[in-house]
Scaffold this active site. Sequence first.
Site, mmCIF file in Angstrom:
data_model
loop_
_atom_site.group_PDB
_atom_site.id
_atom_site.type_symbol
_atom_site.label_atom_id
_atom_site.label_comp_id
_atom_site.label_asym_id
_atom_site.label_seq_id
_atom_site.Cartn_x
_atom_site.Cartn_y
_atom_site.Cartn_z
ATOM 1 C CD GLN A 171 -5.103 13.463 -13.810
ATOM 2 O OE1 GLN A 171 -5.382 13.768 -15.127
ATOM 3 N NE2 GLN A 171 -6.091 13.285 -13.046
ATOM 4 C CE1 TYR A 206 -7.238 12.360 -8.337
ATOM 5 C CE2 TYR A 206 -8.539 11.169 -10.049
ATOM 6 C CZ TYR A 206 -7.558 12.061 -9.694
ATOM 7 O OH TYR A 206 -6.600 12.028 -10.657
ATOM 8 C CB CYS A 215 -0.893 -0.107 1.255
ATOM 9 S SG CYS A 215 -1.989 1.326 1.476
ATOM 10 C CE1 TYR A 261 0.525 7.299 -6.905
ATOM 11 C CE2 TYR A 261 -1.379 7.555 -8.573
ATOM 12 C CZ TYR A 261 -0.888 7.289 -7.433
ATOM 13 O OH TYR A 261 -1.730 6.935 -6.539
ATOM 14 N N GLY A 301 3.222 4.306 -0.973
ATOM 15 C CA GLY A 301 3.025 4.923 -2.306
ATOM 16 C C GLY A 301 3.242 6.576 -2.109
ATOM 17 C CB ILE A 302 5.387 9.025 -2.806
ATOM 18 C CG1 ILE A 302 6.255 8.514 -3.953
ATOM 19 C CG2 ILE A 302 5.652 8.690 -1.301
ATOM 20 C CD1 ILE A 302 7.724 8.953 -3.876
ATOM 21 C CD GLN A 361 -0.889 11.625 -10.752
ATOM 22 O OE1 GLN A 361 -1.879 10.889 -11.300
ATOM 23 N NE2 GLN A 361 -0.501 11.504 -9.470
ATOM 24 C CG ASP A 366 1.229 14.611 -9.190
ATOM 25 O OD1 ASP A 366 1.658 13.496 -9.094
ATOM 26 O OD2 ASP A 366 -0.082 14.792 -8.785
HETATM 27 N N1 CAA Z 1 -7.176 17.664 -14.567
HETATM 28 C C1 CAA Z 1 -7.249 18.275 -15.577
HETATM 29 N N2 CAA Z 1 -6.438 19.453 -16.100
HETATM 30 C C2 CAA Z 1 -5.341 19.508 -15.327
HETATM 31 C C3 CAA Z 1 -4.882 18.683 -14.245
HETATM 32 C C4 CAA Z 1 -5.626 17.444 -14.110
HETATM 33 N N3 CAA Z 1 -5.563 16.575 -13.274
HETATM 34 N N4 CAA Z 1 -3.893 18.849 -13.881
HETATM 35 C C5 CAA Z 1 -3.282 19.922 -14.565
HETATM 36 N N5 CAA Z 1 -4.359 20.348 -15.277
HETATM 37 C C6 CAA Z 1 -4.249 21.556 -16.314
HETATM 38 C C7 CAA Z 1 -4.191 22.708 -15.361
HETATM 39 O O1 CAA Z 1 -5.936 23.157 -15.060
HETATM 40 C C8 CAA Z 1 -3.782 23.839 -16.212
HETATM 41 O O2 CAA Z 1 -4.853 24.171 -17.469
HETATM 42 P P1 CAA Z 1 -4.819 25.969 -17.908
HETATM 43 O O3 CAA Z 1 -3.335 25.898 -18.592
HETATM 44 O O4 CAA Z 1 -5.951 25.528 -18.945
HETATM 45 O O5 CAA Z 1 -4.951 26.647 -16.833
HETATM 46 C C9 CAA Z 1 -2.668 23.005 -17.118
HETATM 47 O O6 CAA Z 1 -3.024 21.542 -16.696
HETATM 48 C C10 CAA Z 1 -1.450 23.290 -16.394
HETATM 49 O O7 CAA Z 1 -1.236 23.151 -15.151
HETATM 50 P P2 CAA Z 1 -0.446 24.102 -14.026
HETATM 51 O O8 CAA Z 1 -0.750 25.699 -14.295
HETATM 52 O O9 CAA Z 1 -0.952 23.632 -12.788
HETATM 53 O O10 CAA Z 1 1.058 23.797 -14.593
HETATM 54 P P3 CAA Z 1 2.164 23.322 -13.397
HETATM 55 O O11 CAA Z 1 3.287 22.952 -14.179
HETATM 56 O O12 CAA Z 1 2.266 24.458 -12.316
HETATM 57 O O13 CAA Z 1 1.599 21.953 -12.594
HETATM 58 C C11 CAA Z 1 0.750 20.036 -12.230
HETATM 59 C C12 CAA Z 1 1.035 20.925 -13.239
HETATM 60 C C13 CAA Z 1 1.930 19.428 -11.484
HETATM 61 C C14 CAA Z 1 0.385 18.977 -13.216
HETATM 62 C C15 CAA Z 1 -0.523 20.356 -11.400
HETATM 63 O O14 CAA Z 1 -1.376 21.055 -12.259
HETATM 64 C C16 CAA Z 1 -0.993 19.359 -10.583
HETATM 65 O O15 CAA Z 1 -0.299 18.872 -9.471
HETATM 66 N N6 CAA Z 1 -2.050 18.820 -10.926
HETATM 67 C C17 CAA Z 1 -2.794 17.698 -10.272
HETATM 68 C C18 CAA Z 1 -2.294 16.310 -10.816
HETATM 69 C C19 CAA Z 1 -3.105 15.179 -10.447
HETATM 70 O O16 CAA Z 1 -4.252 15.211 -10.831
HETATM 71 N N7 CAA Z 1 -2.571 14.503 -9.542
HETATM 72 C C20 CAA Z 1 -3.320 13.302 -8.779
HETATM 73 C C21 CAA Z 1 -2.813 13.360 -7.227
HETATM 74 S S1 CAA Z 1 -3.676 12.215 -6.367
HETATM 75 C C22 CAA Z 1 -3.216 10.984 -6.609
HETATM 76 O O17 CAA Z 1 -2.622 10.469 -7.570
HETATM 77 C C23 CAA Z 1 -4.025 9.702 -5.893
HETATM 78 C C24 CAA Z 1 -4.756 8.704 -6.986
HETATM 79 O O18 CAA Z 1 -4.044 7.686 -7.407
HETATM 80 C C25 CAA Z 1 -5.974 8.968 -7.584
HETATM 81 P P1 NAP Z 2 -0.870 8.742 2.355
HETATM 82 O O1 NAP Z 2 -1.735 8.935 3.248
HETATM 83 O O2 NAP Z 2 0.124 9.476 1.949
HETATM 84 O O3 NAP Z 2 -0.210 7.084 2.702
HETATM 85 C C1 NAP Z 2 0.958 6.812 2.214
HETATM 86 C C2 NAP Z 2 1.700 5.850 2.814
HETATM 87 O O4 NAP Z 2 2.761 5.231 2.279
HETATM 88 C C3 NAP Z 2 2.357 6.492 4.170
HETATM 89 O O5 NAP Z 2 2.062 5.633 5.299
HETATM 90 C C4 NAP Z 2 3.660 6.878 3.907
HETATM 91 O O6 NAP Z 2 4.328 6.940 4.917
HETATM 92 C C5 NAP Z 2 3.872 5.449 3.182
HETATM 93 N N1 NAP Z 2 5.101 5.371 2.444
HETATM 94 C C6 NAP Z 2 5.836 6.578 1.631
HETATM 95 N N2 NAP Z 2 6.836 6.249 1.157
HETATM 96 C C7 NAP Z 2 7.311 5.140 1.956
HETATM 97 C C8 NAP Z 2 8.607 4.192 1.657
HETATM 98 N N3 NAP Z 2 9.391 4.801 1.091
HETATM 99 N N4 NAP Z 2 8.519 3.459 2.547
HETATM 100 C C9 NAP Z 2 7.627 2.975 3.363
HETATM 101 N N5 NAP Z 2 6.333 3.460 3.400
HETATM 102 C C10 NAP Z 2 6.253 4.624 2.548
HETATM 103 O O7 NAP Z 2 -1.675 8.188 1.051
HETATM 104 P P2 NAP Z 2 -2.926 7.289 0.842
HETATM 105 O O8 NAP Z 2 -3.854 8.080 -0.103
HETATM 106 O O9 NAP Z 2 -3.425 6.655 1.917
HETATM 107 O O10 NAP Z 2 -2.153 6.209 -0.241
HETATM 108 C C11 NAP Z 2 -2.158 4.664 0.083
HETATM 109 C C12 NAP Z 2 -1.896 4.085 -1.308
HETATM 110 O O11 NAP Z 2 -3.145 4.344 -2.249
HETATM 111 C C13 NAP Z 2 -0.712 4.454 -2.090
HETATM 112 O O12 NAP Z 2 -0.184 3.609 -2.703
HETATM 113 C C14 NAP Z 2 -1.481 5.347 -3.177
HETATM 114 O O13 NAP Z 2 -0.822 5.525 -4.563
HETATM 115 C C15 NAP Z 2 -2.678 4.683 -3.454
HETATM 116 N N6 NAP Z 2 -3.810 5.385 -3.929
HETATM 117 C C16 NAP Z 2 -4.401 6.371 -3.416
HETATM 118 C C17 NAP Z 2 -5.631 7.114 -3.832
HETATM 119 C C18 NAP Z 2 -6.028 8.440 -3.272
HETATM 120 O O14 NAP Z 2 -6.842 9.199 -3.874
HETATM 121 N N7 NAP Z 2 -5.896 8.867 -1.987
HETATM 122 C C19 NAP Z 2 -5.967 6.713 -5.058
HETATM 123 C C20 NAP Z 2 -5.258 5.836 -5.570
HETATM 124 C C21 NAP Z 2 -4.382 5.018 -4.996
HETATM 125 P P3 NAP Z 2 4.828 8.328 5.439
HETATM 126 O O15 NAP Z 2 3.640 8.536 6.400
HETATM 127 O O16 NAP Z 2 6.105 8.213 6.151
HETATM 128 O O17 NAP Z 2 5.028 9.350 4.230
#
Ligand code: CAA
Ligand code: NAP
Length: 248
Positions: free
Chosen positions: A148, A186, A89, A154, A91-92, A151, A95
């Site tokens: 995504q 999410y 589980c 990721y 993960g990090i 990502q 982005d």
């Molecule tokens: N969906 C739709 N559009 C997105 C997007 C997303 N997830 N992420 C970025 N964009 C779009 C922005 O809205 C922006 O659009 P405009 O140019 O039209 O304004 C464009 O992409 C550029 O974005 P930024 O200005 O933010 O550019 P940046 O270089 O500063 O940052 C980024 C880019 C790092 C991708 C930042 O936007 C970001 O962190 N986005 C979120 C990415 C994301 O969804 N990560 C999921 C994390 S949670 C997770 O991963 C758990 C899981 O398993 C589900």
């Molecule tokens: P979280 O709260 O940030 O938990 C992540 C966990 O992973 C924390 O316990 C963290 O420990 C541990 N971890 C990170 N790096 C590690 C390393 N090098 N060695 C051992 N442990 C480490 O995030 P979460 O949302 O619960 O995510 C859990 C899992 O679900 C991840 O694999 C994630 O990618 C996946 N996931 C999450 C989502 C979501 O929307 N939240 C969606 C899809 C999948 P620390 O506390 O020390 O950082």
Amino acid sequence: MANRLALVTGGNGGIGTEICKSLSAAGYRVVTTCVDAERERIEDWQAAMRQDGYEVDWVECNVANFDACAAMAKEVEAKHGPVEVLINCAGITRDAFLHKMDVDNWNAVITVNLNSAFNVTRQFIDGMRERGFGRIVSIASVNGQTGQFGQTNYSAAKAGLHGFTMALAKEGARKGITANTVAPGYIATEMTEAIPEDVRKGILAKVPAGRMGRPDEIARVVAFLVADESEYINGALIPINGALFCSF
Ligand code: CAA
Ligand code: NAP
């Protein structure tokens, strides 16, 4: 099920905590890894779990490091006996658009999310094969199915995780070992709190369920998959995403 031992990597995170709870409630003995006990105040976490009625042990381990995983496995098995259930589980996210991504953020995400599955599972697979029983669940992501923004690292790691699962499922199928992937959408944890507010709103607007998922909604599926009775569910990917992505 007889009091089997379950190891949950990242069990003190948002989703991991609920997985520890649901396995503990189902009668498993549960151990979580944590990277740095002091920084993560793991004893406070453990005490809070205990107060809620869940007894969970912990062990320090950075799952990115193979040798640390070998040492962790020895420690856990010496203290508790064989690990029969493993939940990958930890993960990090780091982005960034590919054109802005540096090699450190690529490597960190691939190592913690994908290589860790090898680093940890490798420690326990021999024992599972010898005993003729094992349950392995890896937590991937909808973003490994769809890709995504920001990502490439990721999405590649989470897609790769299911390749790992499918191959391992075939290898273990005649040895009583199953390997499955859960792909959450999410889910409300610290990981999704880190998404910029405007982007998060945009993502939520596309989720047909109209809300984020809860960690317990992931945990209940994990508990189902690791049950002794689930032996024929093997090599599967179970999406839990509020209909965000339906594959057919
Ligand atoms: N969906 C739709 N559009 C997105 C997007 C997303 N997830 N992420 C970025 N964009 C779009 C922005 O809205 C922006 O659009 P405009 O140019 O039209 O304004 C464009 O992409 C550029 O974005 P930024 O200005 O933010 O550019 P940046 O270089 O500063 O940052 C980024 C880019 C790092 C991708 C930042 O936007 C970001 O962190 N986005 C979120 C990415 C994301 O969804 N990560 C999921 C994390 S949670 C997770 O991963 C758990 C899981 O398993 C589900
Ligand atoms: P979280 O709260 O940030 O938990 C992540 C966990 O992973 C924390 O316990 C963290 O420990 C541990 N971890 C990170 N790096 C590690 C390393 N090098 N060695 C051992 N442990 C480490 O995030 P979460 O949302 O619960 O995510 C859990 C899992 O679900 C991840 O694999 C994630 O990618 C996946 N996931 C999450 C989502 C979501 O929307 N939240 C969606 C899809 C999948 P620390 O506390 O020390 O950082």
